[in-house]
Design an enzyme around this catalytic site. Structure first.
Site, PDB file in Angstrom:
ATOM      1  N   THR A 221      39.867  28.185  72.121  1.00 32.45           N
ATOM      2  CA  THR A 221      40.457  28.578  70.832  1.00 32.45           C
ATOM      3  C   THR A 221      41.468  29.695  71.123  1.00 32.45           C
ATOM      4  O   THR A 221      41.552  30.173  72.255  1.00 32.45           O
ATOM      5  CB  THR A 221      39.383  29.125  69.862  1.00 32.45           C
ATOM      6  N   ASP A 222      42.179  30.133  70.109  1.00 34.53           N
ATOM      7  CA  ASP A 222      43.136  31.231  70.319  1.00 34.53           C
ATOM      8  C   ASP A 222      42.423  32.505  70.764  1.00 34.53           C
ATOM      9  O   ASP A 222      42.927  33.251  71.584  1.00 34.53           O
ATOM     10  CB  ASP A 222      43.917  31.503  69.022  1.00 34.53           C
ATOM     11  N   CYS A 223      41.233  32.738  70.191  1.00 33.90           N
ATOM     12  CA  CYS A 223      40.517  33.970  70.553  1.00 33.90           C
ATOM     13  C   CYS A 223      39.577  33.781  71.748  1.00 33.90           C
ATOM     14  O   CYS A 223      39.148  34.763  72.366  1.00 33.90           O
ATOM     15  CB  CYS A 223      39.782  34.526  69.337  1.00 33.90           C
ATOM     16  N   TYR A 224      39.220  32.546  72.066  1.00 30.75           N
ATOM     17  CA  TYR A 224      38.379  32.245  73.240  1.00 30.75           C
ATOM     18  C   TYR A 224      39.052  31.143  74.051  1.00 30.75           C
ATOM     19  O   TYR A 224      38.673  29.977  73.986  1.00 30.75           O
ATOM     20  CB  TYR A 224      36.975  31.803  72.800  1.00 30.75           C
TER      21      TYR A 224
END
Lengths: 136, 403
Positions: B138-141
């Site tokens: 994901t964008d954050c992970y």
């Protein structure tokens, strides 16, 4: 002197089709009881015998086997209990056909008498923590 | 005069508490009489050590750099799949989980050499285990793959959380069919070839407090060699089970959900276990201290193997088909003699639960309390008793209509 000994015989592929045991019994005047016999997919043979007869005949028979190329060893070294893994539950007691496991009436610990063991291996996979080990 | 837990703890702190195990208390009460013994004895310790399938652990493994979200992906500890439907780096490992490529019972009976319980044993033994993960990113992970060794001491939390342990009594398993069967109660030989049982009997925690007068949420216990707590009633908690005149259940009854920090536990009391043809599980050691708050509570702890009965159940038909039939009853005294009799036939018996290790647990807990290292806790709320209407129901299947 009359003796009764349990031995493990391992036959290399080249000997699997030869009448070794027949000769062993006929020429050395021994009585035998087959405790276990198997031929692996690679055609190595394993035979566990109880041999009964005169001590000097037994020694000559062992010499004959070694010369023929059969690897021999006493049975007692076959099945061992890993004392670290055994939890003394007792699941093995009813599986063993020769009564080699017994529950101590006072301590409730499970005793393993390896002289009664015929290396049938029934305890190996039925021991829940897998404390029984096969060594050759 | 009834005692309180606070008074008992005061004595524990001073090293003056009288603590005995559930075997010893029987003789003490015989000698002193119930009333005097209730004054003298402060705590009775119990113990059990048997396979308990509804066990597991959750871990926070720490964040990687860059970060990875294990949730929604697949993760494994030593090839055993863990549940990832939690936050980014929290996972849950169940004791009965097995590798994706385990042949299971396709080669019957399956061996089930290594599973979730074995990973837990390896972790508490201090061994490194392999964490392998794939994630969707994901964008954050952003990270999508992870393959690393990990040790329990490097984890932020490693918490044992067993949702059903310490079953209050259990079935005696037999096989009336004419072929060998492979069950979670061990290998059962045909034609009543053996009878397997699984309880510490007179030492077992809930058999010594049959009506749950002292055990509840927050009760401090011995768990897996360390300290743990009762978290809740266990799954399938069934206080309404059939009981004898002495109040002791004659069938499976109460259960406990327990929790504790795995980092202080030991592989001696958390043992990965395999049942041929059935699967993997974990053998768990639990010890429950029973505060002697009254004569009634003391009396319950004096129960002996001859006074505890269990039902003989056929695992070739009655058990798998959920039939209520039982073949008879036997006491733990009879079971421990090595054979029981059914229809004139002697059946050899085998235990799956270790009595010597259960006694070792009860004695360890006794020493902890005597030395002042282990104070008792007052439960926040007792687990549900007979009067509370908790029952153990079957699944009511309802056909799903295709739309």
């Amino acid at each position: 002197m009359a003796v009764s000994r349990r031995v493990v015989l391992r036959f290399p592929r080249s000997l699997v089709d030869q009448p070794i045991v027949s000769k062993l019994i006929r020429d050395y005047n021994l009585d035998f009881n087959i405790l276990k016999a198997s031929v692996s997919p690679r055609e190595e043979g394993l035979l566990v015998l109880e041999l009964m007869g005169q001590s000097k005949d037994f020694d000559k028979a062992m010499a004959y086997l070694t010369e023929a190329g059969v690897v021999t060893q006493p049975l007692s070294r076959d099945i061992r209990r890993n004392e670290q893994r055994c939890t003394d539950c007792g699941a093995c007691v009813v599986m063993c056909p020769t009564g080699a496991f017994e529950v101590d009436e006072v301590t409730r610990k499970v005793l393993f008498e390896d002289t009664k063991c015929i290396a049938c291996e029934l305890c190996l996979l039925t021991c829940p923590p897998r404390a029984m080990e096969l060594t050759f | 005069m009834p005692k309180t837990i606070a008074e008992i703890n005061e004595k524990i702190r001073k090293g003056q508490a009288v603590v005995v195990n559930a075997e010893e208390v029987v003789e003490i009460v015989k000698k002193m009489g119930m009333s005097k013994a209730a004054q003298e004895v402060d705590v009775v310790t119990t113990g059990t050590f048997g396979p308990m399938c509804s066990s597991g652990a959750y871990f926070n493994v720490g964040h990687t750099k860059p970060k990875i979200k294990l949730g929604g992906g697949r993760s494994y500890l030593n090839d055993i799949p863990v549940y990832t439907g939690l936050a980014a780096v929290d996972v849950f490992l169940g004791a009965t989980a097995i590798p994706d490529d385990d042949p299971r019972n396709k080669v019957y009976p399956g061996h089930f050499n290594y599973g979730g319980g074995h990973v837990i044993e390896d972790l508490v033994a201090g061994k490194d285990v392999r964490l392998s993960s794939t994630a969707y990113g994901t964008d954050c992970y952003p990270r999508k793959k992870l393959d690393t060794w990990i040790n329990i001491k490097d984890m932020n939390q490693a918490t044992l959380f067993n949702v059903r342990n310490a079953y209050q009594n259990y079935n005696i398993a037999v096989n009336v069919s004419d072929k060998m069967i492979y069950t979670y109660m061990g290998v059962l030989k045909p034609n009543l070839g053996n009878a397997n049982y699984c309880s510490a009997g007179q030492l077992s925690p809930l058999l010594n407090d049959p009506y749950y007068k002292t055990v509840g949420i927050g009760t401090k216990i011995f768990l897996g060699g360390g300290v743990g707590y009762v978290a809740w009633q266990g799954t399938q908690h069934a206080p309404d089970s059939l009981r004898g005149d002495n109040g002791v259940p004659k069938r499976g009854a109460g259960t406990l959900a327990v929790i504790g920090d795995m980092k202080q536990m030991s592989p001696r009391y958390l043992v990965g276990t395999s049942f041929l043809g059935y699967g993997c599980t974990m053998t768990v050691g639990i010890g429950l201290p029973i505060p002697i708050l009254s004569e009634e509570i003391l009396q319950y702890t004096t129960v002996t193997d001859d006074e505890i009965f269990a039902a003989v159940i056929d695992y070739s038909d009655a058990y798998p088909n959920y039939k209520p039939d039982i073949l008879g009853e036997a006491s733990y005294g009879q079971l421990r003699s090595g054979k029981i009799e059914m229809d004139g036939k002697e059946i050899p018996t085998a235990a799956l639960s270790s009595y010597p290790r259960a006694l070792e647990i009860a004695n360890t807990l006794k020493e902890w309390i005597k030395k002042g290292d282990f104070a008792l806790t007052d439960p926040v709320e007792l687990i549900p008793g007979v009067e509370q209407g908790v029952t153990f129901k079957p699944l009511n299947e309802r056909p799903v209509e295709e739309k």
